[in-house]
Scaffold this active site. Structure first.
Site: not given
Ligand code: NAD
Length: 350
Positions: A78, A182, A184, A186
């Site tokens: 990482k 969340g 976002g 995903v």
């Molecule tokens: P993202 O940043 O697009 O979405 C995260 C969302 O969570 C955002 O919309 C944010 O506003 C919201 N959020 C933050 N704090 C919050 C809270 N307390 N309550 C509710 N919502 C809240 O990230 P993502 O790409 O959707 O990833 C989501 C999670 O999955 C992260 O922890 C990331 O590390 C993990 N992850 C993502 C991937 C990927 O391919 N994107 C792969 C493995 C793991």
């Protein structure tokens, strides 16, 4: 560094500074037994250099376990850039980071993470051969693919939720209630998969506009961010930040299954055991959310959509194995998954 609580016999930790672009970055390579280390680059305004080091060490170790459990010929690594992605990022900084990655000689492959976009990785890739997640030929579902791994992560989590529901409840998703923390990249895609499978969605996000589209769907109820974890539901899917399941929230949780995308969902390892005792089935995060690195791996191979999809489906089989072993031994699923990953790495198995 060696005294950091997050140091877990990492093979290599490199610290980089580029004065011209003010780039302060760290690359941590945890283990390359199974192949070159793969992991995203996170850009975050860390409170201290120690915080950045602890984060990158912890994340790199997690990537080793994630790759091993996803049956990938990859190790875990990482990188982090210390800075605010909204204020401090520049093209020159991404080029400097790309050169830093290149200097590792292929032992570390960079991809996107929080604060680093597909286009940032593309910029890095103009100066290093060792980048992934920025160009793809096929997506698992045959749709156009810009290299963003989030759709594959969401599908992998959906596969994992189906496996957990089948194991714990003996049913499909139809008629079930799934609470998603969340919306976002995903979370919102996961919601759509679950709706398509007949589930009812409860969802919350601190950034209200993320919910606008989903809120129009009659099967979606928007909830308060402060109590999404406390909703009565069949599945709780943490898809925001790490540490969602901690000594405070666990008291309020009213679900039968926890299965979501967020990394490091358990605030501390002991929470895994507490969930087992409460009869809550937990799908270990680094197993269920491996869709992204599976996708990035296949991007480098230019695999077909069906090959990627078949690999994503394996997430369900791996979880089934973990659930069964946990039931037989009484050991928490989170501990079973770590033990399995360590065994795979130590025996050099793929
Ligand atoms: P993202 O940043 O697009 O979405 C995260 C969302 O969570 C955002 O919309 C944010 O506003 C919201 N959020 C933050 N704090 C919050 C809270 N307390 N309550 C509710 N919502 C809240 O990230 P993502 O790409 O959707 O990833 C989501 C999670 O999955 C992260 O922890 C990331 O590390 C993990 N992850 C993502 C991937 C990927 O391919 N994107 C792969 C493995 C793991």
């Amino acid at each position: 560094m060696y005294s950091s609580n997050a140091f877990a016999n990492h093979e290599q930790v490199s610290i980089f500074y580029d004065e011209a672009t003010q780039t302060k970055a760290i690359i941590a390579i945890h283990d390359t037994t199974l192949g070159p280390s793969l992991g995203g680059c996170r850009m975050f305004p860390y409170g201290s250099e120690q915080d950045a080091l602890d984060d990158v060490l912890r994340l790199a170790e997690g990537m080793s376990y994630k790759a091993a459990m996803a049956n990938l010929p990859q190790g875990g690594g990482k990188s982090v850039i210390i800075g605010n992605p909204h204020q401090d990022k520049s093209t020159e900084m991404m080029l400097a980071m790309g050169k830093f990655v290149e200097s590792c000689g292929g032992r570390y492959i960079v991809a996107e993470d929080s604060g680093i976009s597909v286009s940032d990785v593309k910029t890095m890739a103009s100066v290093t051969k060792h980048a992934g997640g920025y160009s793809a030929h096929h997506r698992y579902d045959g749709a156009e693919h810009d290299g963003n791994p989030a759709p594959a992560t969401a599908y992998g989590v959906f596969v994992g939720i189906k496996a957990a529901v089948k194991y714990k409840l003996g049913t499909g998703l139809e008629g079930l209630t799934i609470a998603i923390q969340g919306a976002g990249q995903v979370g919102r895609r996961l919601a759509q998969h679950c709706i398509n499978a007949g589930a009812r969605i409860l969802i919350a996000d601190v950034y209200a506009p993320s919910l606008d589209e989903l809120a129009k769907n009659p099967n979606v109820t928007v909830c308060d961010v402060n109590d999404i974890h406390a909703q009565t539901c069949d599945v709780f899917a943490p898809c925001a930040l790490g540490g969602a399941i901690n000594r405070d929230t666990i008291k309020d949780i009213r679900t039968r299954i926890i299965a979501g995308a967020a990394n490091n969902q358990l605030a501390e390892p002991a929470i895994g055991d507490m969930l087992t005792k409460k009869g809550i089935l937990y799908a270990p995060d680094f197993v269920i959310n491996a869709g992204g690195i599976i996708d990035i791996h296949h991007q480098t191979l230019q695999s077909s959509a069906s090959a990627i999809r078949a690999h994503l489906e394996q997430i369900g089989d791996t979880l089934q194995e973990i659930f069964s072993e946990s039931a037989e031994s009484g050991i928490a699923t989170s501990d079973i998954a770590v033990n399995m990953a360590k065994y795979k790495i130590s025996s050099g198995k793929r």
